[in-house]
Design a protein around this motif. Structure first.
Motif, short mmCIF file in Angstrom:
data_model
loop_
_atom_site.label_atom_id
_atom_site.label_comp_id
_atom_site.label_asym_id
_atom_site.label_seq_id
_atom_site.Cartn_x
_atom_site.Cartn_y
_atom_site.Cartn_z
N LEU A 75 5.35 39.70 -16.00
CA LEU A 75 6.25 39.66 -14.84
C LEU A 75 7.72 39.62 -15.24
CD1 LEU A 75 4.26 37.11 -12.68
CD2 LEU A 75 4.20 39.60 -12.57
N LYS A 76 7.98 39.45 -16.50
CA LYS A 76 9.35 39.38 -16.97
C LYS A 76 9.99 40.76 -16.84
CE LYS A 76 12.02 38.48 -21.11
NZ LYS A 76 11.96 38.17 -22.53
N PRO A 77 11.18 40.84 -16.26
CA PRO A 77 11.83 42.15 -16.14
C PRO A 77 12.18 42.71 -17.50
CG PRO A 77 13.27 40.40 -15.34
CD PRO A 77 11.96 39.77 -15.68
N LYS A 78 12.07 44.02 -17.61
CA LYS A 78 12.32 44.64 -18.90
C LYS A 78 13.82 44.72 -19.19
CE LYS A 78 8.06 47.28 -18.97
NZ LYS A 78 7.29 46.12 -18.85
N HIS A 79 14.62 44.95 -18.14
CA HIS A 79 16.07 45.01 -18.29
C HIS A 79 16.70 44.24 -17.14
CE1 HIS A 79 15.69 48.12 -21.35
NE2 HIS A 79 14.84 48.74 -20.57
#
Length: 87
Positions: free
Chosen positions: A68-72
């Motif tokens: 779920l962590k955003p990539k950017h």
């Protein structure tokens, strides 16, 4: 002469007793050293086992990623679009 014979007999008895005490003392010292050695080996094995388990845990946590962590980071444009879509 009887005093010399008695002296020699007592001297031999004394030396036997002292010799036996020295042997017993040496045996006790060796036994204590052996017990210390066994304890040290057990502690070392426990340490290696703990270290291996810790390494396994570290490898698992390193490879696991949060999906779920955003990539950017979001750019200002996307923030503006999301705010517009909410209102």
């Amino acid at each position: 002469m009887p005093y010399e014979e008695r002296y020699q007999a007592e001297k031999e008895a004394y030396l036997n007793i002292i010799g036996n005490e020295k042997c017993q003392h040496e045996a006790m010292r060796l036994l204590e050293d052996e017990q210390k050695h066994k304890t040290a080996i057990e502690l070392l094995e426990q340490y290696f086992q703990f270290k291996q388990e810790a390494e396994k845990d570290n490898k698992k946590t390193k490879n696991e990623k949060d999906p779920l962590k955003p990539k950017h980071l979001m750019s200002a444009y996307f923030i503006f679009v999301n705010e517009g879509a909410k209102s």
